[in-house]
Design a protein around this motif. Structure first.
Motif, PDB file in Angstrom:
ATOM      1  N   UNK A 164       0.856  -1.184   0.000  1.00 40.07           N
ATOM      2  CA  UNK A 164       0.000   0.000   0.000  1.00 40.07           C
ATOM      3  C   UNK A 164       0.885   1.225   0.000  1.00 40.07           C
ATOM      4  N   UNK A 165       0.326   2.370  -0.339  1.00 37.73           N
ATOM      5  CA  UNK A 165       1.110   3.594  -0.418  1.00 37.73           C
ATOM      6  C   UNK A 165       1.548   4.045   0.978  1.00 37.73           C
ATOM      7  N   UNK A 166       2.774   4.572   1.040  1.00 33.01           N
ATOM      8  CA  UNK A 166       3.377   4.936   2.316  1.00 33.01           C
ATOM      9  C   UNK A 166       2.532   5.971   3.069  1.00 33.01           C
ATOM     10  N   UNK A 167       1.999   6.956   2.358  1.00 33.36           N
ATOM     11  CA  UNK A 167       1.210   8.014   3.007  1.00 33.36           C
ATOM     12  C   UNK A 167      -0.018   7.435   3.695  1.00 33.36           C
ATOM     13  N   UNK A 168      -0.711   6.502   3.011  1.00 36.45           N
ATOM     14  CA  UNK A 168      -1.899   5.895   3.597  1.00 36.45           C
ATOM     15  C   UNK A 168      -1.554   5.027   4.800  1.00 36.45           C
ATOM     16  N   UNK A 169      -0.452   4.287   4.698  1.00 40.12           N
ATOM     17  CA  UNK A 169      -0.015   3.458   5.819  1.00 40.12           C
ATOM     18  C   UNK A 169       0.319   4.338   7.022  1.00 40.12           C
ATOM     19  N   UNK A 170       1.053   5.426   6.779  1.00 38.65           N
ATOM     20  CA  UNK A 170       1.425   6.344   7.854  1.00 38.65           C
ATOM     21  C   UNK A 170       0.193   6.949   8.513  1.00 38.65           C
TER      22      UNK A 170
END
Length: 320
Positions: A246-252
């Protein structure tokens, strides 16, 4: 289900696992700290994680090659990251002696904000408007969360004030670890870096720890200690899997839910076992502050994605 949707679903699942595990670990640590010093608790956490991750990397034949660190620059960065991580764990554990698990986690949300400013100043990254808005929301949320203790925090050096100061120190030293790790990832994988950091951190904390304290733990506290060590290993592993899918921004953004999970589990466990666990005592402003802190951290991490999607939708509209 398409492959993209399946990958996204797995990414969300792994990110939630990370947030839940990070949310629960201070509650387990709180059970051990009455008997074991923060230094010894941290030492065991690093030792268990280093052994576990080392075995995994050995089976995968991915143990890091130490030849890379013949260059002083990379060795210095590794040492900075290890000192930052070890200090973060020690300060966080020490703060838990005076604060509730929820309060410690809420203060911990200062780490991403500190990382944001450090990335701008040191790594020369650009700062987005959404990140500034998120940082302001986080500060406002912290003020609301600690609304009943603000006078005490700023006027008297009580145990509660010590806990807050230790929590802030934990967040600040984490920034040095975060920046150094970000540079190290240009040469090593995340799991290889973590293995080296766990080993070095274990060595750094050894002079301060007393491993014999483990014999003073009862069976429940021993189980909590083992959970704390395995939690670090599994949570970071799940985090790596989430970012791979998954995209890093969404995970963060999803991981910023950690304080809310701590708040939820603290209250549930206190309801079921009131003799063993304590609930979080907050007024309406305090609860509101906790949510605003999480929203601020989430907005800082992924707010730009929301505005980007809106702009993409607007530009895709047909001209009249």
């Amino acid at each position: 289900m398409s492959q993209v949707k399946q990958s996204m679903a797995l990414g969300i699942t792994f990110a939630l696992i990370t947030a839940v595990l990070w949310g629960v670990v201070p509650i387990a640590m709180k059970q051990v700290l009455p008997v074991m010093t923060p230094y010894t608790l941290v030492w065991y956490r690093f030792l268990i994680s280093a052994v576990g991750l080392g075995l995994i990397l050995m089976m995968q034949r991915k143990l890091p090659r130490l030849g890379l660190f013949r260059r002083p620059r990379w060795l210095i960065l590794l040492l900075i990251a290890a000192v930052g991580l070890a200090a973060n764990f020690v300060f966080f554990s020490s703060a838990l002696q005076y604060l509730s698990p929820t309060a410690s986690q809420v203060i911990g949300q200062l780490s991403p904000v500190g990382m944001l400013f450090a990335s701008v100043l040191i790594l020369k990254e650009n700062m987005r408007v959404t990140q500034i808005i998120g940082a302001v929301m986080l500060i406002v949320g912290l003020i609301l969360f600690f609304n009943t203790n603000l006078i005490e925090i700023f006027t008297r050096l009580t145990d509660y004030t010590r806990g807050v100061l230790l929590g802030v120190c934990a967040s600040l030293v984490w920034v040095s670890y975060g920046v150094a790790q970000k540079v190290l990832q240009r040469r090593l994988s995340a799991s290889q870096i973590l293995f080296l950091l766990y080993v070095l951190s274990t060595i750094f904390v050894t002079p301060l720890a007393d491993p014999s304290e483990v014999y003073q733990l009862n069976s429940w506290q021993l189980a909590c200690l083992a959970f704390c060590g395995l939690n670090t290993l599994v949570a970071y592993g799940a985090l790596g899997e989430a970012m791979a899918r998954w995209q890093v921004a969404q995970v963060s953004a999803l991981i910023t839910l950690t304080p809310l999970f701590t708040l939820l589990f603290s209250d549930l466990l206190a309801l079921m076992w009131p003799d063993m666990f304590s609930s979080t005592v907050l007024n309406i402003l305090g609860y509101s502050g906790a949510f605003i802190v999480v929203m601020g951290a989430m907005f800082s991490a992924a707010g730009h994605r929301l505005f980007l999607r809106r702009s993409e939708k607007n530009t895709s509209l047909p001209l009249k």
